[in-house]
Design an enzyme around this catalytic site. Structure first.
Site, PDB file in Angstrom:
ATOM      1  N   CYS A 113       4.021  14.938   5.550  1.00  0.00           N
ATOM      2  CA  CYS A 113       3.473  16.151   6.184  1.00  0.00           C
ATOM      3  C   CYS A 113       4.466  16.819   7.138  1.00  0.00           C
ATOM      4  O   CYS A 113       4.313  17.986   7.474  1.00  0.00           O
ATOM      5  CB  CYS A 113       2.184  15.821   6.926  1.00  0.00           C
ATOM      6  N   HIS A 245       0.834  21.766  11.830  1.00  0.00           N
ATOM      7  CA  HIS A 245       0.403  21.132  10.586  1.00  0.00           C
ATOM      8  C   HIS A 245      -1.122  21.082  10.590  1.00  0.00           C
ATOM      9  O   HIS A 245      -1.739  20.711  11.588  1.00  0.00           O
ATOM     10  CB  HIS A 245       0.991  19.730  10.493  1.00  0.00           C
ATOM     11  N   ASN A 275      -5.786  20.006   4.250  1.00  0.00           N
ATOM     12  CA  ASN A 275      -4.448  19.498   4.589  1.00  0.00           C
ATOM     13  C   ASN A 275      -3.564  19.586   3.343  1.00  0.00           C
ATOM     14  O   ASN A 275      -3.784  18.868   2.372  1.00  0.00           O
ATOM     15  CB  ASN A 275      -4.594  18.051   5.064  1.00  0.00           C
TER      16      ASN A 275
HETATM   17  O1  UT7 Z   1      -1.589  14.766   7.432  1.00  0.00           O
HETATM   18  C1  UT7 Z   1      -1.199  13.554   7.999  1.00  0.00           C
HETATM   19  C2  UT7 Z   1      -1.920  13.294   9.210  1.00  0.00           C
HETATM   20  N1  UT7 Z   1      -3.296  12.921   8.919  1.00  0.00           N
HETATM   21  C3  UT7 Z   1      -4.169  13.017   9.865  1.00  0.00           C
HETATM   22  O2  UT7 Z   1      -3.814  13.482  10.914  1.00  0.00           O
HETATM   23  C4  UT7 Z   1      -5.559  12.503   9.642  1.00  0.00           C
HETATM   24  C5  UT7 Z   1      -6.041  11.922  10.929  1.00  0.00           C
HETATM   25  N2  UT7 Z   1      -7.380  11.366  10.883  1.00  0.00           N
HETATM   26  C6  UT7 Z   1      -8.494  12.129  10.801  1.00  0.00           C
HETATM   27  O3  UT7 Z   1      -8.416  13.333  10.677  1.00  0.00           O
HETATM   28  C7  UT7 Z   1      -9.840  11.437  10.937  1.00  0.00           C
HETATM   29  O4  UT7 Z   1      -9.625  10.110  11.343  1.00  0.00           O
HETATM   30  C8  UT7 Z   1     -10.669  11.460   9.635  1.00  0.00           C
HETATM   31  C9  UT7 Z   1     -11.180  12.860   9.398  1.00  0.00           C
HETATM   32  C10 UT7 Z   1      -9.810  11.003   8.474  1.00  0.00           C
HETATM   33  C11 UT7 Z   1     -11.885  10.540   9.761  1.00  0.00           C
HETATM   34  O5  UT7 Z   1     -12.665  10.869  10.891  1.00  0.00           O
HETATM   35  P1  UT7 Z   1     -13.199   9.696  11.854  1.00  0.00           P
HETATM   36  O6  UT7 Z   1     -14.048  10.352  12.862  1.00  0.00           O
HETATM   37  O7  UT7 Z   1     -11.985   8.950  12.332  1.00  0.00           O
HETATM   38  O8  UT7 Z   1     -14.118   8.854  10.894  1.00  0.00           O
HETATM   39  P2  UT7 Z   1     -13.984   7.337  10.389  1.00  0.00           P
HETATM   40  O9  UT7 Z   1     -12.874   7.205   9.421  1.00  0.00           O
HETATM   41  O10 UT7 Z   1     -13.957   6.428  11.563  1.00  0.00           O
HETATM   42  O11 UT7 Z   1     -15.357   7.154   9.633  1.00  0.00           O
HETATM   43  C12 UT7 Z   1     -16.603   7.328  10.302  1.00  0.00           C
HETATM   44  C13 UT7 Z   1     -17.749   7.134   9.317  1.00  0.00           C
HETATM   45  C14 UT7 Z   1     -17.638   5.850   8.484  1.00  0.00           C
HETATM   46  O12 UT7 Z   1     -18.955   5.334   8.322  1.00  0.00           O
HETATM   47  P3  UT7 Z   1     -19.469   4.116   9.249  1.00  0.00           P
HETATM   48  O13 UT7 Z   1     -18.521   2.990   8.972  1.00  0.00           O
HETATM   49  O14 UT7 Z   1     -19.396   4.637  10.653  1.00  0.00           O
HETATM   50  O15 UT7 Z   1     -20.858   3.899   8.740  1.00  0.00           O
HETATM   51  C15 UT7 Z   1     -17.136   6.327   7.139  1.00  0.00           C
HETATM   52  O16 UT7 Z   1     -17.547   5.491   6.095  1.00  0.00           O
HETATM   53  O17 UT7 Z   1     -17.752   8.203   8.362  1.00  0.00           O
HETATM   54  C16 UT7 Z   1     -17.803   7.660   7.016  1.00  0.00           C
HETATM   55  N3  UT7 Z   1     -17.083   8.576   6.138  1.00  0.00           N
HETATM   56  C17 UT7 Z   1     -17.669   9.597   5.489  1.00  0.00           C
HETATM   57  N4  UT7 Z   1     -18.945  10.019   5.450  1.00  0.00           N
HETATM   58  C18 UT7 Z   1     -19.216  11.109   4.702  1.00  0.00           C
HETATM   59  C19 UT7 Z   1     -15.763   8.577   5.849  1.00  0.00           C
HETATM   60  N5  UT7 Z   1     -15.488   9.599   5.011  1.00  0.00           N
HETATM   61  C20 UT7 Z   1     -16.650  10.224   4.779  1.00  0.00           C
HETATM   62  C21 UT7 Z   1     -16.997  11.362   4.011  1.00  0.00           C
HETATM   63  N6  UT7 Z   1     -18.282  11.767   4.008  1.00  0.00           N
HETATM   64  N7  UT7 Z   1     -16.085  12.066   3.310  1.00  0.00           N
END
Ligand code: UT7
Length: 318
Positions: A113, A245, A275
């Site tokens: 990225c 980004h 992204n």
């Molecule tokens: O480009 C390179 C750089 N990349 C980034 O900067 C990405 C950085 N990270 C992020 O943007 C965020 O961490 C994410 C958007 C990827 C995820 O957000 P989060 O608030 O950190 O969520 P999480 O991964 O901790 O997941 C929270 C919950 C989980 O469920 P439980 O375990 O709390 O029951 C996941 O299973 O959300 C669930 N989940 C979803 N639910 C519905 C994960 N993906 C999805 C989804 N739809 N697509």
């Protein structure tokens, strides 16, 4: 002083736009979850015949038109991508062929990225040193082809596209004022692709520990933004636009807050494009130039963070 001046910008998106609602028909997710956690509402996904190099060539043609520069004047193409058409030759040489340039320097750079910032910095060095005079710097990706469509935690986040800048070496105050790049290879396992020519012999799929990447992104981006401002002898108050980004709207907000920059100065396209990795910065830059927000003479900061980890920033007077 000889500087690399942005002469024009262009971008290209695949024909097919996919909304969160449409994605939710095949992936276990909801529009509410995606919008709340990321700010993404849609993404563009490459179809048959649309590739990283074809999108890159379309973006390059539009950037050349915008700059009023003919392809034959280009003596350097640097293309940032983690999703090349083929392992080799480089996608940059495919763009060269598509534009009908018989001879120039052409190569890909790979910093995921952050790739566009790396490409811009390399092209800037070559232009200032006199080893090139007019460059195409391109970020282009088709991440849809390395996504695991059964992994809802990653597949909803990415899209395809390309952005390009035409740079020319000119004497004066305009142009790239400073660039700053970083990498820390200890974090390979937080954002990676689980395949490659020399390991599995396959292309592999993207894997990410999103929460940890998020934490690093906010800290690293604030650091490199302060560094590039200091290197350019500028303060945050002098900045007209930040073109970040486009990974996550919450990262954009958090970074702007850390720098004390009002949200109105941050160009946001993550809602529309998702992204697009190395393509996201030049895509967003082009959108803001074409809709009249970024004007000649404006001070613009570009920044990105991605797999590796890699991160970087650039300050330029447009
Ligand atoms: O480009 C390179 C750089 N990349 C980034 O900067 C990405 C950085 N990270 C992020 O943007 C965020 O961490 C994410 C958007 C990827 C995820 O957000 P989060 O608030 O950190 O969520 P999480 O991964 O901790 O997941 C929270 C919950 C989980 O469920 P439980 O375990 O709390 O029951 C996941 O299973 O959300 C669930 N989940 C979803 N639910 C519905 C994960 N993906 C999805 C989804 N739809 N697509």
């Amino acid at each position: 002083m000889r500087r690399s001046v942005v002469l024009g910008a262009g971008s290209a998106l695949p024909a097919r736009r996919v909304t969160n609602e449409e994605l939710a028909q095949s992936v276990d997710t909801t529009d509410e979850w995606i919008v709340e956690r990321t700010g993404i509402r849609s993404r563009y996904l490459a179809g048959e015949g649309e590739t990283t190099a074809s999108l890159a060539a379309d973006a390059a043609r539009r950037a050349l038109d915008h700059a009023g520069v003919s392809a034959s004047e280009i003596d350097l193409i640097v293309l940032a991508t983690a999703t090349p058409d083929q392992t080799f030759p480089s996608s940059a040489t495919k763009v060269q062929a598509a534009l009908g340039i018989p001879d120039c320097i052409a190569f890909d750079v790979h910093a995921v990225c952050t790739g566009f910032l790396y490409a811009l910095s390399v092209a800037d060095s070559m232009l200032r040193s006199g080893s090139a005079h007019k460059a195409l710097v391109i970020g282009a990706e088709t991440f849809s082809r390395i996504l695991d469509w059964d992994d809802r935690a990653t597949c909803v986040l990415f899209g395809d596209g390309a952005g390009a800048l035409v740079l020319g070496a000119e004497e004066g105050e305009r142009g790239i004022l400073a660039t700053k790049l970083h990498a820390d290879g200890r974090h390979n396992d937080l954002l990676f692709v689980d395949g490659g020519p020399s390991t599995t012999g396959t292309v592999g799929k993207l894997r990410m520990k999103g929460r940890e990447v998020f934490r690093h992104a906010v800290v690293n981006l604030a650091q490199v933004l302060n560094e590039v401002l200091e290197q350019a002898g500028l303060t945050a108050a002098e900045v007209d636009w930040v073109v970040p980004h486009q990974a996550n709207a919450r990262i954009l907000d958090a970074t702007a807050r850390k720098l004390g920059l009002p949200a109105e100065k941050v160009v946001v396209t993550v809602d529309e494009h998702a992204n697009t990795s190395a393509a996201s910065v030049p895509l967003a830059f082009d959108v803001a130039v074409k809709d009249g927000r970024i004007k000649r003479g404006d001070l613009v900061i570009l920044e990105a963070m991605g797999g590796g980890f890699t991160w970087g920033a650039a300050a330029l007077r447009y």
